[in-house]
Design a protein around this motif. Structure first.
Motif, PDB file in Angstrom:
ATOM      1  N   GLY A  72      38.924  36.594  25.074  1.00 45.65           N
ATOM      2  CA  GLY A  72      38.113  37.344  26.019  1.00 45.65           C
ATOM      3  C   GLY A  72      37.886  36.566  27.293  1.00 45.65           C
ATOM      4  O   GLY A  72      38.310  35.421  27.439  1.00 45.65           O
ATOM      5  N   THR A  73      37.175  37.201  28.222  1.00 44.08           N
ATOM      6  CA  THR A  73      37.005  36.658  29.564  1.00 44.08           C
ATOM      7  C   THR A  73      35.696  35.896  29.737  1.00 44.08           C
ATOM      8  O   THR A  73      35.546  35.158  30.708  1.00 44.08           O
ATOM      9  N   MET A  74      34.748  36.026  28.815  1.00 46.32           N
ATOM     10  CA  MET A  74      33.442  35.401  29.004  1.00 46.32           C
ATOM     11  C   MET A  74      33.569  33.895  29.250  1.00 46.32           C
ATOM     12  O   MET A  74      34.150  33.167  28.439  1.00 46.32           O
ATOM     13  N   GLY A  75      33.051  33.468  30.376  1.00 51.94           N
ATOM     14  CA  GLY A  75      33.140  32.069  30.762  1.00 51.94           C
ATOM     15  C   GLY A  75      34.390  31.728  31.548  1.00 51.94           C
ATOM     16  O   GLY A  75      34.521  30.613  32.066  1.00 51.94           O
ATOM     17  N   TYR A  76      35.316  32.688  31.664  1.00 54.48           N
ATOM     18  CA  TYR A  76      36.592  32.457  32.363  1.00 54.48           C
ATOM     19  C   TYR A  76      36.811  33.494  33.469  1.00 54.48           C
ATOM     20  O   TYR A  76      37.946  33.763  33.861  1.00 54.48           O
ATOM     21  N   GLU A  77      35.730  34.075  33.991  1.00 58.53           N
ATOM     22  CA  GLU A  77      35.869  35.172  34.942  1.00 58.53           C
ATOM     23  C   GLU A  77      36.683  34.778  36.176  1.00 58.53           C
ATOM     24  O   GLU A  77      37.599  35.509  36.581  1.00 58.53           O
ATOM     25  N   LYS A  78      36.371  33.654  36.769  1.00 56.80           N
ATOM     26  CA  LYS A  78      37.075  33.236  37.977  1.00 56.80           C
ATOM     27  C   LYS A  78      38.545  32.950  37.675  1.00 56.80           C
ATOM     28  O   LYS A  78      39.442  33.386  38.416  1.00 56.80           O
ATOM     29  N   ILE A  79      38.788  32.233  36.577  1.00 60.59           N
ATOM     30  CA  ILE A  79      40.168  31.906  36.210  1.00 60.59           C
ATOM     31  C   ILE A  79      40.969  33.167  35.946  1.00 60.59           C
ATOM     32  O   ILE A  79      42.101  33.333  36.432  1.00 60.59           O
TER      33      ILE A  79
END
Length: 431
Positions: free
Chosen positions: A136-143
């Motif tokens: 999932g994307t949680m914590g990796y939004e910018k990346i």
């Protein structure tokens, strides 16, 4: 107490509320193809090589959209859904495609799609995992936003599995900010309201319109008429909350089109397609375009006049006016003081059902107006052959509707001459 990550996201959200902007895309409802309903999360390419989630599947669908005329009718998106990625991120923490099923990578798939004049959409999840158990994307939004932009992605569908209410309230706006920061015009599809029951006060549609281009309001569609009708009735029952939320660049999404799969008859397929046009819904087909029935494709999905209703630039979602036993009357305002009218029935008997209505029921305010009705599903019937016949607002109009079928009309003010009317209605170029 909130974790450090959530405290950071809350801070970012305060900034987002005052800094988000319209990204200029999806001014009319997006049109294209999406894999989920038809192909789900089939990753067994050994036993199901033509039906598994793989780069070949999406290349095949891009070929069909381009070669079989779909793109000419406005269907431009090829949308990848869940189960496309590897179970692990790269050493740089970037998402990566499954190396066996997508050996060329997503960027190469985007290039293939773009070369045909199409656009590529992809699936993500704002939680710790996708619904299928992938990263999932949680914590990796910018990346992830930068990765999608680097690959050439044109639409992101962001699901909400493996996340809670607090995390969704900060994660969805944050991803909007990060997508906008990439500088690439990416259509942003949010599943946020579907996880919160779809209605105010749990759903803030004002905020959604500021951060998302479309959003799933309700549960997943299944391959059945029952599922289609359940969605339509929910839209009608809650239209006062849903209609103000929709408009150019921001759309309620009742989910995929299933005509051409296994369950719907021809009449039922017309019913779904027509009602999705009335609802100003995204038109995302989830059928196997390699084997779809040509009659369903050419007579329903390629119906230019129904598409024209869907793509009307006013962007006003239709409204249910009357329910009469097993019939419903809907209307949608269109440009040029015109109206799209839909009457459908779920009457199961083996003969058509008669239905009578007046134009006054549609809420038209001009008491002197007369209208010509153009049947936009059946171009050979008497309404079109007698195109100089006009109807006053209080004049009864009686039609017949096939079992589990729909009739759709464009009501055009009679101030047009017959020749002007034909040009206006029949020679429309898609927006």
């Amino acid at each position: 107490m909130l974790s450090g990550y959530l405290r950071f996201l809350c801070f970012c959200t305060l900034i987002i509320y005052v800094s988000c902007y319209n990204n200029g895309v999806a001014r009319t409802p997006p049109m294209g193809w999406l894999s989920w309903e038809r192909f789900r999360c089939n990753t067994d390419c050994v036993n199901h090589p033509k039906n598994c989630i793989s780069e070949q599947l999406y290349r095949d669908m891009a070929d069909r959209l381009y070669e079989d005329g779909w793109l000419k009718h406005g269907y431009e998106f090829v949308n990848v859904d869940d189960c496309w990625s590897s179970k692990n991120r790269t050493t740089e923490k970037e998402l990566q495609s499954d190396p066996v099923r997508f050996p060329s990578g997503i960027a190469a798939l985007a290039d293939y799609v773009h070369e045909k004049g199409l656009k590529l959409g992809i699936y993500g999840d704002m939680g710790t995992l996708t619904c299928g158990g992938y990263p999932g994307t949680m914590g990796y939004e910018k990346i992830d936003a930068r990765t999608f932009a680097k690959w050439g992605i044109d639409m992101l569908k962001l699901d909400g599995c493996y996340s809670n209410e607090t995390e969704q309230a900060v994660g969805y706006p944050l991803m909007s900010k990060e997508l906008n920061a990439t500088g690439r015009r990416i259509v942003y599809s949010c599943s946020w309201p579907a996880y919160r029951g779809g209605l105010p006060p749990k759903v803030n549609y004002t905020l959604l319109g500021e951060i998302c281009n479309l959003w799933r309001n309700y549960g997943d569609i299944d391959d059945s008429l029952e599922a289609v009708l359940k969605i339509i009735n929910w839209w009608g029952d809650n239209q006062d909350a849903l209609i103000p939320a929709a408009g150019p660049g921001k759309w309620n999404d009742p989910d995929m089109l299933i005509a051409g799969d296994f369950s719907l008859s021809f009449e039922e397929s017309k019913l779904q397609f027509g009602m999705w046009a009335i609802l100003a819904a995204p038109l995302l087909v989830s059928a196997d375009l390699r084997i779809i029935d040509e009659k369903i494709r050419d007579k329903i999905y390629f119906n230019t006049e129904v598409i024209r209703v869907n793509q009307d630039p006013l962007g006003i979602q239709g409204r249910r006016i009357r329910t009469d036993h097993m019939c419903q009357l809907w209307v949608r305002p269109l440009v040029g003081e015109q109206q799209a009218i839909a009457v459908f029935t779920t009457e199961p008997y083996g003969e058509p059902t008669g239905f009578t209505f007046t134009l006054k029921e549609l809420g038209i305010q001009n008491p002197a107006a007369e209208y010509v009705l153009i049947d936009i599903f059946d171009t050979d019937n008497s309404f079109n052959h007698n195109s100089d016949k006009s109807y006053a607002l209080t004049e009864p109009i009686t039609i017949e509707v096939n079992p589990n079928g729909i009739r759709m009309f464009r009501a055009v003010p009679y101030k047009f001459s017959v020749s002007e009317l034909k040009v206006d209605v029949l020679e429309f170029d898609l927006l």
